[in-house]
Scaffold this motif. Structure first.
Motif, PDB file in Angstrom:
ATOM      1  N   VAL A 103       0.847  -1.201   0.000  1.00 30.17           N
ATOM      2  CA  VAL A 103       0.000   0.000   0.000  1.00 30.17           C
ATOM      3  C   VAL A 103       0.882   1.250   0.000  1.00 30.17           C
ATOM      4  CG1 VAL A 103      -1.616   1.340   1.393  1.00 30.17           C
ATOM      5  CG2 VAL A 103      -1.988  -1.114   1.086  1.00 30.17           C
ATOM      6  N   ALA A 104       1.915   1.236   0.848  1.00 27.39           N
ATOM      7  CA  ALA A 104       2.810   2.397   0.934  1.00 27.39           C
ATOM      8  C   ALA A 104       3.544   2.604  -0.380  1.00 27.39           C
ATOM      9  CB  ALA A 104       3.805   2.190   2.076  1.00 27.39           C
ATOM     10  N   ALA A 105       4.024   1.520  -0.979  1.00 27.34           N
ATOM     11  CA  ALA A 105       4.757   1.641  -2.244  1.00 27.34           C
ATOM     12  C   ALA A 105       3.862   2.252  -3.320  1.00 27.34           C
ATOM     13  CB  ALA A 105       5.263   0.272  -2.691  1.00 27.34           C
ATOM     14  N   ARG A 106       2.597   1.874  -3.325  1.00 29.36           N
ATOM     15  CA  ARG A 106       1.660   2.444  -4.318  1.00 29.36           C
ATOM     16  C   ARG A 106       1.432   3.925  -4.048  1.00 29.36           C
ATOM     17  NH1 ARG A 106      -3.346   0.951  -3.975  1.00 29.36           N
ATOM     18  NH2 ARG A 106      -3.151  -0.861  -2.609  1.00 29.36           N
ATOM     19  N   ALA A 107       1.311   4.271  -2.748  1.00 28.03           N
ATOM     20  CA  ALA A 107       1.068   5.669  -2.381  1.00 28.03           C
ATOM     21  C   ALA A 107       2.275   6.543  -2.728  1.00 28.03           C
ATOM     22  CB  ALA A 107       0.763   5.764  -0.891  1.00 28.03           C
ATOM     23  N   LEU A 108       3.438   5.907  -2.909  1.00 31.23           N
ATOM     24  CA  LEU A 108       4.667   6.659  -3.166  1.00 31.23           C
ATOM     25  C   LEU A 108       5.061   6.667  -4.638  1.00 31.23           C
ATOM     26  CD1 LEU A 108       6.536   5.556   0.027  1.00 31.23           C
ATOM     27  CD2 LEU A 108       6.190   7.933  -0.681  1.00 31.23           C
ATOM     28  N   ALA A 109       4.135   6.284  -5.524  1.00 30.38           N
ATOM     29  CA  ALA A 109       4.435   6.340  -6.963  1.00 30.38           C
ATOM     30  C   ALA A 109       4.863   7.753  -7.301  1.00 30.38           C
ATOM     31  CB  ALA A 109       3.204   5.941  -7.767  1.00 30.38           C
ATOM     32  N   GLY A 110       5.913   7.892  -8.095  1.00 30.97           N
ATOM     33  CA  GLY A 110       6.428   9.210  -8.473  1.00 30.97           C
ATOM     34  C   GLY A 110       7.620   9.613  -7.624  1.00 30.97           C
ATOM     35  N   ALA A 111       7.788   8.981  -6.441  1.00 37.24           N
ATOM     36  CA  ALA A 111       8.909   9.327  -5.558  1.00 37.24           C
ATOM     37  C   ALA A 111      10.180   8.601  -6.002  1.00 37.24           C
ATOM     38  CB  ALA A 111       8.574   8.961  -4.118  1.00 37.24           C
ATOM     39  N   LYS A 112      11.329   9.196  -5.674  1.00 36.65           N
ATOM     40  CA  LYS A 112      12.619   8.584  -6.037  1.00 36.65           C
ATOM     41  C   LYS A 112      13.046   7.574  -4.977  1.00 36.65           C
ATOM     42  CE  LYS A 112      14.271  10.651  -9.797  1.00 36.65           C
ATOM     43  NZ  LYS A 112      13.195  11.613 -10.003  1.00 36.65           N
ATOM     44  N   LYS A 113      12.954   8.010  -3.697  1.00 36.16           N
ATOM     45  CA  LYS A 113      13.454   7.115  -2.653  1.00 36.16           C
ATOM     46  C   LYS A 113      12.585   7.228  -1.404  1.00 36.16           C
ATOM     47  CE  LYS A 113      17.530   6.061   0.152  1.00 36.16           C
ATOM     48  NZ  LYS A 113      18.965   6.229   0.316  1.00 36.16           N
ATOM     49  N   ALA A 114      12.275   6.087  -0.825  1.00 30.85           N
ATOM     50  CA  ALA A 114      11.542   6.075   0.436  1.00 30.85           C
ATOM     51  C   ALA A 114      12.242   5.145   1.408  1.00 30.85           C
ATOM     52  CB  ALA A 114      10.108   5.607   0.212  1.00 30.85           C
ATOM     53  N   ALA A 115      12.216   5.517   2.676  1.00 25.35           N
ATOM     54  CA  ALA A 115      12.778   4.662   3.718  1.00 25.35           C
ATOM     55  C   ALA A 115      11.621   3.976   4.428  1.00 25.35           C
ATOM     56  CB  ALA A 115      13.569   5.508   4.704  1.00 25.35           C
ATOM     57  N   PHE A 116      11.717   2.668   4.608  1.00 24.48           N
ATOM     58  CA  PHE A 116      10.653   1.903   5.257  1.00 24.48           C
ATOM     59  C   PHE A 116      11.068   1.563   6.679  1.00 24.48           C
ATOM     60  CE2 PHE A 116       7.404   0.858   2.034  1.00 24.48           C
ATOM     61  CZ  PHE A 116       7.986   1.496   0.940  1.00 24.48           C
ATOM     62  N   ALA A 117      10.372   2.155   7.653  1.00 29.79           N
ATOM     63  CA  ALA A 117      10.664   1.895   9.067  1.00 29.79           C
ATOM     64  C   ALA A 117       9.511   1.091   9.668  1.00 29.79           C
ATOM     65  CB  ALA A 117      10.865   3.214   9.803  1.00 29.79           C
ATOM     66  N   LEU A 118       9.259  -0.075   9.086  1.00 26.42           N
ATOM     67  CA  LEU A 118       8.164  -0.945   9.547  1.00 26.42           C
ATOM     68  C   LEU A 118       8.705  -1.949  10.562  1.00 26.42           C
ATOM     69  CD1 LEU A 118       6.340  -1.473   6.116  1.00 26.42           C
ATOM     70  CD2 LEU A 118       5.516  -0.164   8.090  1.00 26.42           C
ATOM     71  N   PRO A 119       7.845  -2.590  11.340  1.00 23.61           N
ATOM     72  CA  PRO A 119       8.341  -3.521  12.369  1.00 23.61           C
ATOM     73  C   PRO A 119       9.015  -4.748  11.765  1.00 23.61           C
ATOM     74  CG  PRO A 119       5.926  -3.569  12.231  1.00 23.61           C
ATOM     75  CD  PRO A 119       6.388  -2.439  11.380  1.00 23.61           C
ATOM     76  N   GLU A 131       9.154  -7.944  -0.283  1.00 25.57           N
ATOM     77  CA  GLU A 131       8.240  -8.509  -1.277  1.00 25.57           C
ATOM     78  C   GLU A 131       7.040  -7.588  -1.490  1.00 25.57           C
ATOM     79  OE1 GLU A 131       7.953 -12.936  -1.093  1.00 25.57           O
ATOM     80  OE2 GLU A 131       5.801 -12.540  -0.977  1.00 25.57           O
ATOM     81  N   GLY A 132       6.476  -7.093  -0.398  1.00 23.73           N
ATOM     82  CA  GLY A 132       5.322  -6.195  -0.495  1.00 23.73           C
ATOM     83  C   GLY A 132       5.649  -4.926  -1.272  1.00 23.73           C
ATOM     84  N   VAL A 133       6.826  -4.373  -1.017  1.00 24.03           N
ATOM     85  CA  VAL A 133       7.243  -3.145  -1.716  1.00 24.03           C
ATOM     86  C   VAL A 133       7.353  -3.411  -3.222  1.00 24.03           C
ATOM     87  CG1 VAL A 133       9.177  -1.572  -2.098  1.00 24.03           C
ATOM     88  CG2 VAL A 133       8.438  -2.079   0.235  1.00 24.03           C
ATOM     89  N   LEU A 134       8.089  -4.482  -3.573  1.00 24.21           N
ATOM     90  CA  LEU A 134       8.355  -4.741  -4.990  1.00 24.21           C
ATOM     91  C   LEU A 134       7.076  -5.121  -5.741  1.00 24.21           C
ATOM     92  CD1 LEU A 134      11.730  -6.679  -4.752  1.00 24.21           C
ATOM     93  CD2 LEU A 134      11.337  -4.248  -5.157  1.00 24.21           C
ATOM     94  N   LEU A 135       6.182  -5.835  -5.076  1.00 24.68           N
ATOM     95  CA  LEU A 135       4.930  -6.228  -5.743  1.00 24.68           C
ATOM     96  C   LEU A 135       3.952  -5.057  -5.791  1.00 24.68           C
ATOM     97  CD1 LEU A 135       4.399  -9.838  -4.310  1.00 24.68           C
ATOM     98  CD2 LEU A 135       5.411  -9.153  -6.492  1.00 24.68           C
TER      99      LEU A 135
END
Ligand code: BES
Ligand code: MN
Ligand code: ZN
Length: 509
Positions: A103-119, A131-135
């Motif tokens: 969900v986050a990766a989809r919301a970040l379409a258009g962005a160059k770089k995002a940092a994922f601080a998930l548990p 896997e979730g990010v890439l899919l």
């Protein structure tokens, strides 16, 4: 595809367009999930309250964007819902992490770089987030020249370019392996989605076979393509009969990945109808617009074999792609025709729209000749199974209860909704034919199970076999959700890879 990196950087100093954090649904409102401590601290420990004021609850699929606290290099915080908070001592479910990351990766379409601080409590969690990010970041814009989805070339939003996983211990072998596995599987799965989404005027059986040949060469997989001439010589009456009406001839592709350390051998068989018009039993308008997806089984099998090779699994995995285009024409198979199949059995074709079982019958028999330890076929086989299970769950049928359970469990483990279905013996007689050994149609009621019973007739004696009817989840006609995009989904790829891993580990029967 999005690049995945592991980073030891602390959230405040990280140069990125956004920092992704998790929000869970707690008993007393939203709670900030582990991994985001530094972010919460920068908000003076009041982030949960801020999020609640902004309307966040922590529900799955929810996205809340807020400006990053001062002192942060990244300008934006993206808070993504993880669903219910896990019980005391329990970690987050892998599937919750996968979906939230998607969900986050989809919301970040258009962005160059995002940092994922998930548990990330363990290495497997890093794999799930990766896997979730890439899919989730996947988009199919090869045919978009302009507009919102046009990607970089048309001035639209390109998928997120880079995702850095924070707290993922880049020097820890287990973390590295989990993320590398996730990348290999997701990359091949996304390729399967591309194949499903490619329009049928560009992906005919010959073109699909060429894609398989190129990939096989790249990954050291042995490949053999039977063209029309070879299929005729070999007596593959099912595949030839289905392909007879098309200007693009059918193919049977065999991909063999072998490991010197293999103790088990698996055969995966995929239905590869590059377009299903129904043939002479033509589908009406309203039922044929998405039928480019009718090769999703073959795409899944192809992706799984390549992934097995990339992962170097210690099992032999053979993929069989039964490729044909089902079209009406003066040379097409007619309802009433009898086909002599590769197994020697004869089939009376009562409905040319029940074509998947005909191509699979030949491929199943071909796979059986090598006596693998187990066969799994994957097919968008029946509309009936969609009536039974809906559009997100695939059916698992088998000639062996333990194997059916093992495949179902593998599906659950990787986050692919699946459900066991029976093969009731009494439905077999509905396919009795006055003319041939069997007809390709039976009773209307239980149509998905009837199709499974038909396939069973073409599995070699004593061979363990499972059949996945993916007609529902193969193609998402609704909006995107979690890490699942609109269009081709790549369903069953991850189940097949998991089953191959279990076989390699000696944990499959
Ligand atoms: N490819 C279809 C099944 C399908 C339908 C897949 C909708 C995905 C979405 C298959 O070849 C087919 O036409 N099946 C017929 C069988 C019937 C004629 C016995 C069906 O399900 O109607
Ligand atoms: Mn059909
Ligand atoms: Zn079909």
């Amino acid at each position: 595809m999005t690049a995945l990196t592991l980073s030891t950087a602390a959230a405040p100093g990280l140069r990125a367009d956004a920092i992704v954090i998790g929000v869970a649904k707690g008993a007393k409102g939203p709670s900030v999930a582990p991994g985001a401590e530094a972010v919460d601290k920068a908000y003076d420990g009041r982030l949960a309250g801020v999020l609640e004021t902004l309307g966040a609850s922590g529900a799955e699929g929810e996205v809340t964007k807020l400006p990053a606290p001062s002192g942060f290099k990244a300008p934006v915080v993206v808070a993504v819902g993880l669903g219910a908070e896990p019980g005391k001592g329990a970690g987050y479910d892998a599937e919750a992490l996968r979906r939230a990351a998607g969900v986050a990766a989809r919301a970040l379409a258009g962005a160059k770089k995002a940092a994922f601080a998930l548990p990330l409590a363990e290495a497997a969690d890093a794999g799930a987030v990766g896997e979730g990010v890439l899919l989730g970041a996947y988009s199919f814009d090869a045919y978009k020249e302009s507009g919102r989805d046009a990607g970089a070339k048309g001035g639209g939003k390109a998928p997120l370019a880079e995702a850095a996983l924070l707290g993922a211990k880049p020097r820890d072998k287990a973390y590295k392996a989990a993320v590398e596995r996730a990348a290999a599987v997701a990359e091949e799965l996304n390729r399967a989605r591309d194949l499903v989404n490619t329009p049928p005027n560009d992906l005919n059986p010959e073109a699909f076979a060429a894609v398989a040949q190129a990939a096989a060469k790249e990954h050291g997989i042995k490949v053999q393509v039977l063209d029309e001439k070879a299929l005729t010589k070999g007596g593959y009456g099912g595949i030839l009969g289905v392909g007879a009406g098309s200007a693009s001839g059918p193919r049977l592709v065999k991909l063999s990945y072998t490991s010197p350390k293999a103790k088990k051998s698996l055969a995966f068989v995929g239905k590869g109808i590059t377009y299903d018009s129904g043939g002479i039993s033509l589908k009406p308008a309203g039922h044929n617009e998405t039928m480019k997806c009718d090769m999703a089984g073959a795409a899944a099998v192809f992706a799984a074999v390549v992934a097995a090779a990339r992962l170097g699994l210690e099992a032999n995995v053979t993929g069989w792609l039964a490729l044909a285009e089902n079209m009406p024409s003066g040379s097409a198979t007619r309802p009433g025709d009898v086909l002599r199949m590769y197994s020697g059995k004869t089939v009376e074709v009562l409905n040319t729209d029940a074509e998947g079982r005909l191509v699979l019958a030949d491929a199943l028999w071909a796979a059986s000749q090598e006596k693998p330890d187990a066969i799994i076929d994957v097919a968008t086989l029946t509309g009936a199974i969609m009536l039974a299970l809906g559009s997100r769950t695939y059916a698992v049928m088998a000639n062996d209860d333990a194997f059916r359970s093992a495949v179902h469990e593998a599906a659950e483990e990787v986050g692919e909704p699946a459900w066991p279905m029976p093969l009731p013996e009494h439905l077999r007689k509905g396919m009795d034919s006055p003319t041939a050994d069997i007809a390709n149609m039976g009773e209307r009621m239980g149509g998905g199970l009837v199709a499974g019973l038909f396939l069973r007739e073409f599995v070699g004696e004593g061979i363990t076999w499972a059949h996945l009817d993916i007609a529902g989840p193969a193609f998402n006609e609704g909006g995107p959700f979690g890490y699942t995009p609109k269009g081709g989904t790549g369903t069953a790829v991850r189940t097949l890879v998991r089953v191959a891993e279990l076989a390699a580990a000696g944990e499959l029967g």
